[in-house]
Design a protein around this motif. Sequence first.
Motif, PDB file in Angstrom:
ATOM      1  N   LEU A 169       0.833  -1.208   0.000  1.00  5.45           N
ATOM      2  CA  LEU A 169       0.000   0.000   0.000  1.00  5.45           C
ATOM      3  C   LEU A 169       0.870   1.261   0.000  1.00  5.45           C
ATOM      4  N   VAL A 170       1.939   1.226   0.767  1.00  3.32           N
ATOM      5  CA  VAL A 170       2.869   2.355   0.804  1.00  3.32           C
ATOM      6  C   VAL A 170       3.499   2.557  -0.567  1.00  3.32           C
ATOM      7  N   ALA A 171       3.883   1.470  -1.221  1.00  5.60           N
ATOM      8  CA  ALA A 171       4.507   1.567  -2.550  1.00  5.60           C
ATOM      9  C   ALA A 171       3.560   2.208  -3.547  1.00  5.60           C
ATOM     10  N   ALA A 172       2.305   1.787  -3.535  1.00  4.74           N
ATOM     11  CA  ALA A 172       1.327   2.355  -4.465  1.00  4.74           C
ATOM     12  C   ALA A 172       1.120   3.837  -4.195  1.00  4.74           C
ATOM     13  N   SER A 173       1.025   4.191  -2.940  1.00 12.81           N
ATOM     14  CA  SER A 173       0.839   5.594  -2.570  1.00 12.81           C
ATOM     15  C   SER A 173       2.061   6.429  -2.952  1.00 12.81           C
ATOM     16  N   LEU A 174       3.220   5.914  -2.661  1.00 11.22           N
ATOM     17  CA  LEU A 174       4.456   6.629  -2.984  1.00 11.22           C
ATOM     18  C   LEU A 174       4.621   6.795  -4.494  1.00 11.22           C
ATOM     19  N   ALA A 175       4.302   5.761  -5.252  1.00  9.50           N
ATOM     20  CA  ALA A 175       4.427   5.838  -6.711  1.00  9.50           C
ATOM     21  C   ALA A 175       3.506   6.925  -7.274  1.00  9.50           C
ATOM     22  N   ARG A 176       2.306   7.034  -6.705  1.00 15.51           N
ATOM     23  CA  ARG A 176       1.392   8.091  -7.156  1.00 15.51           C
ATOM     24  C   ARG A 176       1.917   9.466  -6.770  1.00 15.51           C
ATOM     25  N   ARG A 177       2.520   9.564  -5.601  1.00 11.54           N
ATOM     26  CA  ARG A 177       2.973  10.858  -5.095  1.00 11.54           C
ATOM     27  C   ARG A 177       4.257  11.339  -5.752  1.00 11.54           C
TER      28      ARG A 177
END
Length: 173
Positions: free
Chosen positions: A43-51
């Motif tokens: 979940l952190v990876a997905a959020s970070l990739a979007r950010r």
Amino acid sequence: YFPFVGTAWFYLKPLMLDLGFETSRVAQIVGVGGGLIAAVSSLVAASLARRVGLRQAVPAGAWLGFVALSALALAAAFHPPAPALIAAVACVAAAMGYIAALAFGLTMHFARKSAAATDYGLQSSLFSLSRLLVPALGGLLLDRGGHVALLASLAVAMLGVYVLCRWKARDLP
């Protein structure tokens, strides 16, 4: 991107048993704790990739994998107290979740709109093939050199992935 961390995860349970952990404790640490950490990390990876974008998120995952595999190799070499080994296991779980999320995201990113199913199928098949070959080769290395040789080799390979990711990141959004 994924098979090196995945291989470490595959051989993590025998390592922990060899280091004196009881089977039920290994199941709790790896199965329950590791699974939770990997899920949160994805979940952190997905959020970070979007950010921050894939250009930064992808190499960060490769670096995380290198650090995690290095920590586990050091733990295998020096037999630290249980909390230190569990911390290394947690790092590998975090790297595995992070990298898995981005690997599947990258698969979709590089699928052409006109051939998305074909491209996804081909890339997923190559992913699966690597998930079969790397652990098999890792098993040969484990039999010949032990846990430290396997984990150090995986860490070096992940460092190579990091360098490649830094070099090719300019092609990502």
